[in-house]
Scaffold this motif. Sequence first.
Motif, PDB file in Angstrom:
ATOM      1  N   ALA A   1      82.671  37.551   7.771  1.00  0.00           N
ATOM      2  CA  ALA A   1      81.230  37.336   7.682  1.00  0.00           C
ATOM      3  C   ALA A   1      80.507  38.110   8.782  1.00  0.00           C
ATOM      4  CB  ALA A   1      80.918  35.841   7.782  1.00  0.00           C
ATOM      5  N   GLU A   2      81.036  37.995  10.009  1.00  0.00           N
ATOM      6  CA  GLU A   2      80.401  38.660  11.138  1.00  0.00           C
ATOM      7  C   GLU A   2      80.363  40.169  10.941  1.00  0.00           C
ATOM      8  OE1 GLU A   2      81.604  36.471  14.977  1.00  0.00           O
ATOM      9  OE2 GLU A   2      81.648  38.612  15.402  1.00  0.00           O
TER      10      GLU A   2
ATOM     11  N   SER B   1      72.639  43.724  13.220  1.00  0.00           N
ATOM     12  CA  SER B   1      73.695  43.433  14.185  1.00  0.00           C
ATOM     13  C   SER B   1      73.229  42.433  15.245  1.00  0.00           C
ATOM     14  CB  SER B   1      74.178  44.712  14.858  1.00  0.00           C
ATOM     15  OG  SER B   1      73.099  45.282  15.568  1.00  0.00           O
ATOM     16  N   GLY B   2      71.919  42.274  15.352  1.00  0.00           N
ATOM     17  CA  GLY B   2      71.394  41.312  16.313  1.00  0.00           C
ATOM     18  C   GLY B   2      71.797  39.879  15.985  1.00  0.00           C
ATOM     19  N   TYR B   3      72.127  39.648  14.723  1.00  0.00           N
ATOM     20  CA  TYR B   3      72.477  38.283  14.309  1.00  0.00           C
ATOM     21  C   TYR B   3      73.972  37.994  14.391  1.00  0.00           C
ATOM     22  CZ  TYR B   3      67.738  37.789  12.642  1.00  0.00           C
ATOM     23  OH  TYR B   3      66.384  37.711  12.590  1.00  0.00           O
ATOM     24  N   ARG B   4      74.718  38.996  14.843  1.00  0.00           N
ATOM     25  CA  ARG B   4      76.169  38.901  14.853  1.00  0.00           C
ATOM     26  C   ARG B   4      76.676  37.530  15.343  1.00  0.00           C
ATOM     27  NH1 ARG B   4      80.397  43.222  16.380  1.00  0.00           N
ATOM     28  NH2 ARG B   4      82.206  41.887  16.289  1.00  0.00           N
ATOM     29  N   ASP B   5      76.216  37.145  16.532  1.00  0.00           N
ATOM     30  CA  ASP B   5      76.792  35.930  17.111  1.00  0.00           C
ATOM     31  C   ASP B   5      76.189  34.657  16.539  1.00  0.00           C
ATOM     32  OD1 ASP B   5      78.658  37.227  18.551  1.00  0.00           O
ATOM     33  OD2 ASP B   5      77.407  37.436  20.342  1.00  0.00           O
ATOM     34  N   SER B   6      75.039  34.781  15.891  1.00  0.00           N
ATOM     35  CA  SER B   6      74.460  33.564  15.298  1.00  0.00           C
ATOM     36  C   SER B   6      75.178  33.176  14.023  1.00  0.00           C
ATOM     37  CB  SER B   6      72.986  33.739  14.976  1.00  0.00           C
ATOM     38  OG  SER B   6      72.507  34.926  15.500  1.00  0.00           O
ATOM     39  N   ILE B   7      75.850  34.166  13.427  1.00  0.00           N
ATOM     40  CA  ILE B   7      76.530  33.922  12.151  1.00  0.00           C
ATOM     41  C   ILE B   7      77.486  32.749  12.249  1.00  0.00           C
ATOM     42  CG2 ILE B   7      78.419  34.863  10.743  1.00  0.00           C
ATOM     43  CD1 ILE B   7      75.692  35.556   9.858  1.00  0.00           C
TER      44      ILE B   7
END
Lengths: 294, 234
Positions: A252-253, A262-268
Motif C-alpha cells: 500500500a505504501e 509521497s507526502g502521505y507515505r507514512d500516514s497510510i
Amino acid sequence: MFLEQLVNGVTLGSIYAIVALGYTLVFGVLDIINMAHGEIFMFGAFVGMLIVSKAGAPLPVAFLGAIVVTGAMGLLLERFALRPLRKAPGVSNLSSLISTIGVSILLENVAQKVFGAGNHLFETPFAEIRFRVGGVTVYLVQALILFVSLALMTGLALWLARTRTGRALRATAENLATAGLLGVDTNLMITATVVIASAMGGVAGVLVGMAFNYINNQIGLSMGLKGLAIIIFGGMGSVYGAMAGGLILGIAETLVVAYGDSGYRDSIAFLTIIVVLLIRPQGLFGQAAPGMRR
Amino acid sequence: MLEVREVETFHGDIQALKGVSVSVPEKSIVSIIGANGAGKTTLLRTIAGALAPRSGTVSFLGEPIAGLPPHRILRRGIALVPEGRAILARLTVRENLEMGAFVRKDPGVAADMERLMDRFPILRERQGQLGGSLSGGEQQMLAIARALMSSPRLLLLDEPTLGLAPLVVSEIFRTIRQIHAAGTTVLLVEQNVKQAMKVSSCTYVLETGRIVLSGPSAELLEEPRIKASYLGQG
Ligand SMILES: Nc1ncnc2c1ncn2[C@@H]1O[C@H](COP(=O)(O)OP(=O)(O)OP(=O)(O)O)[C@@H](O)[C@H]1O
Ligand SMILES: [Mg+2]
C-alpha cells in the motif's frame, strides 16, 4: 512499471512483516507490547552497518553479528527489565510496558551518543546489480531481502506448527499457567521468545540497511510505530496476521508513493489501521479483544 | 507415596490452607471433599507446584517436593487435571495430547497416544479439531487423557465431573476406576460426594482450610456429620 512497484512493495512489506513478527511473538507470550523492539531493530541495523561498511566484511557476517548482538539485547531485556516485574506479586502488565519504554529511551540515547544523529551509509557491494525477470527489473538486493525474509517467515511458521518446542510456545502463548502445569518451563520459553523476537528485529535492521542504503538513529522509532500498527491491523498475537499485515502495508505504501502523493507515505499505515479497526475491531486475523482471550 | 504435612498456603494475604495433612498410599484412590472455597483446589495446586506453600512439607516417594516448579514435579510423576479442564483451545486435540507428553523423552509416547485413543475413541475421531470446539464432557476426557500422556504415578483430579450430565459423570467415574486398575494412584477432589467416596478407599473432609474429618471411605459414609452435610440425609 506497476509490477516493479509491486516488487518494491513486497520487498518493503516483507521487512515490515519481520519487524511485526517480533512484536507479535512477545505479545503472544507476555501480553505486553515490547516498546524497545524498534530500538533493538535499530541496533541490528547499526551492527550490520559497522560490519559491512566499516569493516568491509561480507553480508552473512553482518546478519550473524546483528543476530548475536540483538539476541543478547533481548536476553538482557528479559532478564533485567521484564522478569523482575513478572515475579513481583500484584504488579500489572502496565509496569512491564513502561519498563520497555524506559529501555527504548535508554537505547535511543546510547545510539545517539555512540553513532551521532546523522545518516550513515550502509554500503552493499552489489547495490547496482539488477536483472530482468519477464520484463520486470529486479535488483539483486531486493531478491536477497525477499529470500531472507521469506525464509525466516517460513521457518518460523513451520517451527511453530510442527516442532515440539514450537507447540510448547503456542501453548505458553495461549495459557501460561496451563503450559506450566504440562511441564513447560515457561520462564525459559519467555526468554527464548524475547531472544528470538529481538534477533528477528536485528535481521530486519540489516535488511532495512540493504534496502535504503543509509540508516540513522531515528529508524527505530518510525519502524517501531509501523510494526505496532501492523500487529493491531493483523490481530494482536497473530503470526499470520503480522505476515499478511506487513505485506499489505508495504505494498500500500509503495503504491501510494508511486501513484499518489509521497507526502502521505507514512500516514497510510495509520489510515489503514483506522479503517480496518472500524470494520474488524479484532484485526484481520485476531481472535477477540485482548482482554477476552482466555 | 504422597505425604502432605501441616501445609499452609496463602493467596496474597488470604490463608487458604491452615495446616493440612493428607497421606496418599501407593495404588490407592483417596478423595477430598468439602464445600466451595474450602481450599481443595489450593491443596491440589500446592501439590502440583503451581502454588508454593508458606510452611509445611510435601514429600513424594520419600523426597521433598514442596516449592519445586510444576515442570519438575510433573517429571517426578505427579500430573494434575485442573479445575475447569484448561484445554488449550487453539491447539488441536492431538496437539493437546502431545503437550501432555511434553516432559517425556522415552520412545513410548506414540504407543501411549494410540492406547489412549483406543480408550477414548471420541478423541481419535476429533484429533484434528481444535480443543476449544469440544463439548464439556469431551474436554474433560481430553484433560484426563492429556494428563495420562505424561504417564504419571499419581494423578490429581480437580472436580472432573463439574457441570457434566449424569451419564457423563458415570463415565468419568468408570474411567477413574480403569486408571486406578491400570496401576495409577489417584487423588480425587469432588463435589459428587457419594460417588467419590464409593470409588475411594480413604476420604478427607476439608473445611475452610482445615481437615476436619478423615478415615476409610466406607466408615465415613456412615458418619452422621457426613450424612447431614454432604450426602443430604438427615
Ligand atoms: N487466586 C486467588 N486469590 C485470592 N484468593 C483465592 C485465590 N484462589 C483461591 N482463593 C481463596 O482461597 C480459598 C480456597 O479456594 P479454593 O479455590 O482452593 O477452594 P475450593 O475448595 O477449590 O473451592 P471450589 O469448590 O469452589 O472449587 C477461598 O477462600 C478462595 O476465595
Ligand atoms: Mg476448586
